[in-house]
Write an enzyme that holds these catalytic residues in place. Structure first.
Site, short mmCIF file in Angstrom:
data_model
loop_
_atom_site.label_atom_id
_atom_site.label_comp_id
_atom_site.label_asym_id
_atom_site.label_seq_id
_atom_site.Cartn_x
_atom_site.Cartn_y
_atom_site.Cartn_z
N ARG A 1 0.82 -1.22 0.00
CA ARG A 1 0.00 0.00 0.00
C ARG A 1 0.86 1.27 0.00
O ARG A 1 0.44 2.29 -0.52
CB ARG A 1 -0.95 -0.02 1.19
N GLY B 1 -7.62 -8.18 -0.13
CA GLY B 1 -7.83 -9.04 1.03
C GLY B 1 -7.07 -10.34 0.93
O GLY B 1 -5.92 -10.36 0.50
C1 3PG Z 1 -8.66 -2.24 4.72
O1 3PG Z 1 -7.61 -2.64 5.21
O2 3PG Z 1 -9.54 -2.99 4.29
C2 3PG Z 1 -8.86 -0.76 4.59
O3 3PG Z 1 -7.73 -0.05 5.00
C3 3PG Z 1 -10.08 -0.31 5.35
O4 3PG Z 1 -9.91 -0.61 6.70
P1 3PG Z 1 -11.17 -0.85 7.61
O5 3PG Z 1 -11.80 -2.13 7.15
O6 3PG Z 1 -10.63 -0.93 9.02
O7 3PG Z 1 -12.10 0.30 7.40
#
Ligand code: 3PG
Ligand code: MG
Length: 407
Positions: free
Chosen positions: A38, A364
């Site tokens: 990121r 993810g």
């Molecule tokens: C993530 O890691 O999915 C994003 O940075 C958003 O984070 P969050 O799900 O804590 O809002």
């Protein structure tokens, strides 16, 4: 999909204070950043603004900050890493108030091309996460223009993503997107709205409940929808199969039936695992040794648990992926954290790597799997968004994109 939003290429930032929302929510282990994806993804926009003589004020959240501001969730390690990567000083405002006096002073001292990083926006608690007006205005007061480059956070209507734009706009400043946002929207948007066909979508992961809308939307958009991973068992059970002790969302059985009927009605191919790698129980520890066997999906014994797709399924899914021109993949095929149960996920990753297609990995777990298994440079695009990429694939309007002004 042509993105009709104003971008960093459309504004002149020379001498102007530019607040840039990034997603620096990176994994940390004992204060060390374990995945820099990121941060790397944010560099093109930051470098462009530096080069153009902007005063670059960066902000981001990190972690969930459940128990109030704390050093473990400070952005200090990010400031250090960024400074290394940019090859210049990044002034870190460590003040837990984020926008307080310390921030104002640091910004006032900036010269063209300087970079300041504010503290974790979630240190302001619900003022950030409930899109508070006061905090939104304080952020906007620090800057003349605003750039959103935080794709991974763009599904959150938070002060630093959404609220701030209102106050920037009110004083005549620009609200625009950065290069990462453009790239994410181009790949994900093209896949969903204007794919080169055949378009194959591959979904996995544990729970059907997490993917309800994405299954529904991709069934309409894709030519073939492949379902593997833990959530496939709910579909198999909905078909009347014995699934033993495998993961099942019993409340979603009707939904699965509905989706299978919808696929048939639309003339879409919906592929489920035809065989399954089974074991007596879930591995404990998750990466520990485990004894497995492979059975056809309609022959899972009542006392066994499915933990990965089987060998025939790997071939079926791989062939389908290889015949595609566009592939979107979100969610692992099995318990990929375990070497014995990573085979299905590896097979799919390999097929995508070999495919003569635009290959897009939703963020993810699937992004983590692709990186961990060493296939990252073989994919056309790996999204930096987890929840955000999923919501985008669901066809939702993301607040962080919606608030940016059109060209
Ligand atoms: C993530 O890691 O999915 C994003 O940075 C958003 O984070 P969050 O799900 O804590 O809002
Ligand atoms: Mg998340």
């Amino acid at each position: 999909m042509g993105l009709n939003k104003k971008s960093v290429d459309d504004i002149n930032v020379k001498g102007r204070r530019v607040l840039v929302r990034c997603d620096f929510n990176v994994p940390l282990k004992n204060g060390v950043i374990t995945d820099e994806t990121r941060i790397n993804a944010a560099l093109p926009t930051i470098n462009k603004l530096i080069k153009d003589g902007g005063k670059v004020i960066l902000c981001s959240h990190l972690g969930k900050v459940k128990e109030g501001p704390n050093e473990k969730e400070s952005l200090a390690p990010v400031a250090k890493k960024l400074s290394e990567k940019l090859g210049k000083e990044v002034v870190f405002v460590s003040d837990y108030n984020v926008t307080g006096e310390a921030a104002t002073k640091a910004v006032a001292a900036m010269k063209e091309g300087d970079v300041v990083l504010l503290q974790n926006t979630r240190f302001r608690g619900s003022e950030e996460t409930k899109n508070g007006e006061a905090f939104s205005k304080e952020l906007a007061d620090l800057a003349d223009d605003y750039v959103c480059d935080a794709f991974g956070s763009s599904h959150r209507a938070h002060a630093s993503v959404e609220g701030v734009t209102k106050f920037i706009k009110a004083k005549g400043g620009n609200n625009c997107v950065g290069y990462l946002m453009q790239k994410e929207i181009e790949f994900l948007g093209n896949a969903v709205e204007n794919p080169v066909r055949p378009f194959v979508a591959i979904l996995g992961g544990a729970k059907v409940a997490d993917k309800l809308n994405v299954i529904d939307n991709l069934l309409e958009k894709a030519d073939t929808l492949i379902i593997g991973g833990g959530m496939a068992f709910t579909f198999l059970k909905a078909q009347g199969y014995e699934i033993g002790k495998s993961l099942c969302d019993d409340e979603k059985l009707d939904y699965c039936k509905e989706m299978m009927a919808k696929a048939e009605k639309l003339g879409k191919k919906l592929l489920l695992p035809i065989d399954t790698t089974i074991a007596k129980a879930f591995p404990d520890p998750i990466d520990g040794p485990i004894e497995v066997s492979v059975v056809d999906s309609d022959k899972i014994p009542a006392d066994m648990m499915g933990l990965d797709i089987g060998t025939k399924t790997m071939e079926l899914f791989a062939n389908e992926a290889k015949s595609a021109k566009t592939v979107v993949w979100n969610g692992p095929m099995g318990v990929f954290e375990n070497p014995t149960l990573a085979t299905g996920t590896i097979a799919v990753a390999k097929a995508l790597a070999d495919a003569d297609a635009t290959t897009i990995i939703g963020g993810g777990d699937s992004a983590a799997a692709v990186v961990q298994l060493g296939f990252s440079d073989k994919m056309s695009h790996i999204s930096t968004g987890g929840g955000a990429s999923l919501e985008y694939l669901e066809g939702k309007v993301l607040p962080g994109i919606d608030v940016i002004q059109d060209k």
